[in-house]
Design a protein around this motif. Sequence first.
Motif, PDB file in Angstrom:
ATOM      1  N   THR A 113       0.835  -1.188   0.245  1.00 24.30           N
ATOM      2  CA  THR A 113      -0.116   0.034   0.172  1.00 24.30           C
ATOM      3  C   THR A 113       0.978   1.226   0.000  1.00 24.30           C
ATOM      4  O   THR A 113       0.653   2.276  -0.697  1.00 24.30           O
ATOM      5  CB  THR A 113      -0.780  -0.027   1.362  1.00 24.30           C
ATOM      6  OG1 THR A 113      -1.812  -1.122   1.182  1.00 24.30           O
ATOM      7  CG2 THR A 113      -1.796   1.227   1.417  1.00 24.30           C
ATOM      8  N   ARG A 114       1.805   1.299   0.736  1.00 21.00           N
ATOM      9  CA  ARG A 114       2.858   2.427   1.019  1.00 21.00           C
ATOM     10  C   ARG A 114       3.459   2.460  -0.487  1.00 21.00           C
ATOM     11  O   ARG A 114       3.503   3.694  -0.902  1.00 21.00           O
ATOM     12  CB  ARG A 114       3.666   2.183   2.028  1.00 21.00           C
ATOM     13  CG  ARG A 114       4.735   3.410   2.378  1.00 21.00           C
ATOM     14  CD  ARG A 114       6.151   3.061   1.537  1.00 21.00           C
ATOM     15  NE  ARG A 114       6.805   4.398   1.750  1.00 21.00           N
ATOM     16  CZ  ARG A 114       7.927   4.504   0.990  1.00 21.00           C
ATOM     17  NH1 ARG A 114       8.197   3.557   0.026  1.00 21.00           N
ATOM     18  NH2 ARG A 114       8.799   5.667   0.844  1.00 21.00           N
ATOM     19  N   GLY A 115       4.166   1.620  -0.958  1.00 20.94           N
ATOM     20  CA  GLY A 115       4.605   1.677  -2.326  1.00 20.94           C
ATOM     21  C   GLY A 115       3.616   2.307  -3.343  1.00 20.94           C
ATOM     22  O   GLY A 115       4.165   2.925  -4.181  1.00 20.94           O
ATOM     23  N   GLU A 116       2.365   1.826  -3.374  1.00 16.80           N
ATOM     24  CA  GLU A 116       1.444   2.454  -4.580  1.00 16.80           C
ATOM     25  C   GLU A 116       1.483   3.690  -4.062  1.00 16.80           C
ATOM     26  O   GLU A 116       1.311   4.559  -5.365  1.00 16.80           O
ATOM     27  CB  GLU A 116       0.206   1.776  -4.232  1.00 16.80           C
ATOM     28  CG  GLU A 116       0.222   0.129  -4.945  1.00 16.80           C
ATOM     29  CD  GLU A 116       0.900   0.056  -6.114  1.00 16.80           C
ATOM     30  OE1 GLU A 116       0.448   0.866  -7.132  1.00 16.80           O
ATOM     31  OE2 GLU A 116       1.894  -0.793  -6.368  1.00 16.80           O
ATOM     32  N   LEU A 117       1.026   4.411  -3.185  1.00 18.34           N
ATOM     33  CA  LEU A 117       0.977   5.596  -2.614  1.00 18.34           C
ATOM     34  C   LEU A 117       2.117   6.664  -3.074  1.00 18.34           C
ATOM     35  O   LEU A 117       2.281   7.602  -3.693  1.00 18.34           O
ATOM     36  CB  LEU A 117       0.630   5.866  -1.151  1.00 18.34           C
ATOM     37  CG  LEU A 117      -0.369   5.601  -0.687  1.00 18.34           C
ATOM     38  CD1 LEU A 117      -0.637   5.650   0.720  1.00 18.34           C
ATOM     39  CD2 LEU A 117      -1.766   6.599  -1.153  1.00 18.34           C
ATOM     40  N   ALA A 118       3.512   5.774  -2.823  1.00 20.56           N
ATOM     41  CA  ALA A 118       4.891   6.441  -3.124  1.00 20.56           C
ATOM     42  C   ALA A 118       4.744   6.947  -4.524  1.00 20.56           C
ATOM     43  O   ALA A 118       5.290   7.853  -5.214  1.00 20.56           O
ATOM     44  CB  ALA A 118       5.722   5.854  -2.513  1.00 20.56           C
ATOM     45  N   THR A 119       4.417   5.616  -5.487  1.00 23.04           N
ATOM     46  CA  THR A 119       4.602   5.589  -6.734  1.00 23.04           C
ATOM     47  C   THR A 119       3.857   6.566  -7.439  1.00 23.04           C
ATOM     48  O   THR A 119       4.040   7.406  -8.228  1.00 23.04           O
ATOM     49  CB  THR A 119       4.241   4.306  -7.508  1.00 23.04           C
ATOM     50  OG1 THR A 119       4.924   3.231  -6.924  1.00 23.04           O
ATOM     51  CG2 THR A 119       4.262   4.288  -9.098  1.00 23.04           C
ATOM     52  N   ALA A 120       2.450   6.763  -6.925  1.00 27.29           N
ATOM     53  CA  ALA A 120       1.641   8.037  -7.550  1.00 27.29           C
ATOM     54  C   ALA A 120       2.333   9.217  -7.163  1.00 27.29           C
ATOM     55  O   ALA A 120       1.953  10.336  -8.251  1.00 27.29           O
ATOM     56  CB  ALA A 120       0.250   7.881  -6.952  1.00 27.29           C
ATOM     57  N   LEU A 121       2.612   9.388  -6.013  1.00 24.34           N
ATOM     58  CA  LEU A 121       3.102  10.686  -5.579  1.00 24.34           C
ATOM     59  C   LEU A 121       4.574  11.318  -6.220  1.00 24.34           C
ATOM     60  O   LEU A 121       4.719  12.196  -6.809  1.00 24.34           O
ATOM     61  CB  LEU A 121       3.417  10.531  -4.085  1.00 24.34           C
ATOM     62  CG  LEU A 121       3.921  11.993  -3.344  1.00 24.34           C
ATOM     63  CD1 LEU A 121       2.762  12.879  -3.120  1.00 24.34           C
ATOM     64  CD2 LEU A 121       4.504  11.653  -2.000  1.00 24.34           C
ATOM     65  N   ARG A 122       5.518  10.213  -6.602  1.00 24.30           N
ATOM     66  CA  ARG A 122       6.548  10.464  -7.272  1.00 24.30           C
ATOM     67  C   ARG A 122       6.364  10.625  -8.638  1.00 24.30           C
ATOM     68  O   ARG A 122       7.099  11.584  -9.545  1.00 24.30           O
ATOM     69  CB  ARG A 122       7.503   9.547  -6.997  1.00 24.30           C
ATOM     70  CG  ARG A 122       7.842   9.075  -5.530  1.00 24.30           C
ATOM     71  CD  ARG A 122       8.770  10.196  -4.815  1.00 24.30           C
ATOM     72  NE  ARG A 122       8.919  10.069  -3.489  1.00 24.30           N
ATOM     73  CZ  ARG A 122       8.300   9.973  -2.405  1.00 24.30           C
ATOM     74  NH1 ARG A 122       7.099  10.725  -2.766  1.00 24.30           N
ATOM     75  NH2 ARG A 122       8.696   9.790  -1.110  1.00 24.30           N
ATOM     76  N   LYS A 123       5.588  10.056  -9.455  1.00 13.72           N
ATOM     77  CA  LYS A 123       5.039  10.136 -10.759  1.00 13.72           C
ATOM     78  C   LYS A 123       4.727  11.529 -11.113  1.00 13.72           C
ATOM     79  O   LYS A 123       4.980  12.014 -12.104  1.00 13.72           O
ATOM     80  CB  LYS A 123       3.912   9.164 -11.141  1.00 13.72           C
ATOM     81  CG  LYS A 123       3.666   8.946 -12.657  1.00 13.72           C
ATOM     82  CD  LYS A 123       2.276   8.108 -12.754  1.00 13.72           C
ATOM     83  CE  LYS A 123       2.711   6.697 -12.558  1.00 13.72           C
ATOM     84  NZ  LYS A 123       1.786   5.947 -13.027  1.00 13.72           N
ATOM     85  N   LEU A 124       3.953  12.088 -10.186  1.00 12.09           N
ATOM     86  CA  LEU A 124       3.464  13.403 -10.371  1.00 12.09           C
ATOM     87  C   LEU A 124       4.832  14.646 -10.403  1.00 12.09           C
ATOM     88  O   LEU A 124       4.825  15.304 -11.571  1.00 12.09           O
ATOM     89  CB  LEU A 124       2.493  14.019  -9.230  1.00 12.09           C
ATOM     90  CG  LEU A 124       1.883  15.205  -9.523  1.00 12.09           C
ATOM     91  CD1 LEU A 124       1.075  15.776 -10.694  1.00 12.09           C
ATOM     92  CD2 LEU A 124       1.317  15.698  -8.099  1.00 12.09           C
ATOM     93  N   GLY A 125       5.664  14.148  -9.549  1.00 11.16           N
ATOM     94  CA  GLY A 125       7.077  15.222  -9.589  1.00 11.16           C
ATOM     95  C   GLY A 125       7.701  14.927 -10.912  1.00 11.16           C
ATOM     96  O   GLY A 125       8.182  15.900 -11.343  1.00 11.16           O
ATOM     97  N   PHE A 126       7.622  13.590 -11.398  1.00  7.62           N
ATOM     98  CA  PHE A 126       8.455  13.341 -12.730  1.00  7.62           C
ATOM     99  C   PHE A 126       7.961  13.843 -13.922  1.00  7.62           C
ATOM    100  O   PHE A 126       8.779  14.474 -14.499  1.00  7.62           O
ATOM    101  CB  PHE A 126       8.573  11.823 -12.678  1.00  7.62           C
ATOM    102  CG  PHE A 126       9.208  11.246 -13.940  1.00  7.62           C
ATOM    103  CD1 PHE A 126      10.853  11.514 -13.924  1.00  7.62           C
ATOM    104  CD2 PHE A 126       8.319  10.666 -14.872  1.00  7.62           C
ATOM    105  CE1 PHE A 126      11.334  11.001 -15.251  1.00  7.62           C
ATOM    106  CE2 PHE A 126       9.178  10.308 -15.948  1.00  7.62           C
ATOM    107  CZ  PHE A 126      10.614  10.539 -16.135  1.00  7.62           C
ATOM    108  N   LEU A 127       6.713  13.826 -13.747  1.00  7.16           N
ATOM    109  CA  LEU A 127       6.063  14.488 -15.037  1.00  7.16           C
ATOM    110  C   LEU A 127       6.120  15.884 -14.995  1.00  7.16           C
ATOM    111  O   LEU A 127       6.241  16.706 -16.193  1.00  7.16           O
ATOM    112  CB  LEU A 127       4.318  14.115 -14.761  1.00  7.16           C
ATOM    113  CG  LEU A 127       4.163  12.450 -15.122  1.00  7.16           C
ATOM    114  CD1 LEU A 127       2.609  12.479 -14.929  1.00  7.16           C
ATOM    115  CD2 LEU A 127       4.505  12.301 -16.706  1.00  7.16           C
ATOM    116  N   SER A 128       6.252  16.590 -13.860  1.00 15.09           N
ATOM    117  CA  SER A 128       6.388  18.017 -13.840  1.00 15.09           C
ATOM    118  C   SER A 128       7.590  18.564 -14.419  1.00 15.09           C
ATOM    119  O   SER A 128       7.696  19.517 -15.139  1.00 15.09           O
ATOM    120  CB  SER A 128       6.295  18.712 -12.381  1.00 15.09           C
ATOM    121  OG  SER A 128       7.274  18.182 -11.594  1.00 15.09           O
ATOM    122  N   LYS A 129       8.814  17.692 -14.432  1.00 17.63           N
ATOM    123  CA  LYS A 129      10.032  17.913 -15.005  1.00 17.63           C
ATOM    124  C   LYS A 129       9.814  17.714 -16.410  1.00 17.63           C
ATOM    125  O   LYS A 129      10.668  18.374 -17.122  1.00 17.63           O
ATOM    126  CB  LYS A 129      11.251  16.831 -14.319  1.00 17.63           C
ATOM    127  CG  LYS A 129      11.237  17.411 -12.731  1.00 17.63           C
ATOM    128  CD  LYS A 129      12.341  16.639 -12.414  1.00 17.63           C
ATOM    129  CE  LYS A 129      12.355  16.776 -10.767  1.00 17.63           C
ATOM    130  NZ  LYS A 129      13.735  15.842 -10.358  1.00 17.63           N
TER     131      LYS A 129
END
Length: 225
Positions: free
Chosen positions: A84-100
Motif C-alpha cells: 500500500t505504501r509503495g503504491e502511494l509513493a509511486t503515484a506521488l513520485r510520478k507527479l513530480g517526475f511528470l512536472s519535470k
Amino acid sequence: MECVFGLVGNGFAIVAADTSAVHSILVHKNNEDKIMLLDSHKLIAASGEPGDRVQFTEYVQKNVSLYQFRNGIPLTTAAAANFTRGELATALRKLGFLSKLCCSFESFHVLCHASNPYSVNILMAGYDKEAGASLYYIDYIATLHKVDKGAFGYGSYFSLSTMDRHFRSDMSVEEAIELVDKCITEIRSRLVIAPPNFVIKIVDKDGARTHAWRQSVQDVTTASV
C-alpha cells in the motif's frame, strides 16, 4: 471532519471510523462504511477525498486478493502495508517526475490529470499467526509506521490524547471497546462539527469482523411528494 482511529490490544486490533459522507456543508449520508475488509484477517480504515478513498482501498483489496489467488498464500499484514505504501509513493513520485518533463502549463495539466497522487490516509490492521495483531499508519505522502495506536482527522486531537491516557498494550477486547467509546464521546462532545455515527471493527485469530455501530443520528430519508 473525518475521524479514523485504532489500537492494538492483547491478541487483537480494533479500528473505528466515522460514517458521515459529506461535501462542503452538506451531509449526504450517515452510514458510509469507511473500513474495508482486505481479506479474512485484515482491515483497512481510510480517510480523505471520497473518490480517492474508495478507489484506492478497492485497488489495494483487489491486488491483495490477486496475490493470494496467484500464489496460494495470503500476504502478511506487514507485506500488505508495504505494498500500500509503495503504491502511494509511486503515484506521488510520478507527479513530480511528470512536472519535470512538461514545458508548459497546458501539457502539465493534461498529463497530471491521469497521474494525481492519492489524497488518502490509512490505518491497516491485521492478524498473522506468527506475528499476532498489528496496526500500520500510512499517510497520503507514503509515510509508513507500525504503531500501537493511531488516528487521522480532526478527531485525532481528542482520540490520541484519550488513548495516550488510558491505553495499555495488554488490554482485553472489553477494555479496548470501552476506550474506543471514550474516544467517540470526546469527539462528539468537543469537536465543533462532530460526526454523529461510528463503526467499530475488530481483527483477531478468529478473523476480521464488524463489532458494532455507534449511532446517534439515523440516515436521512427523503419524504415522498
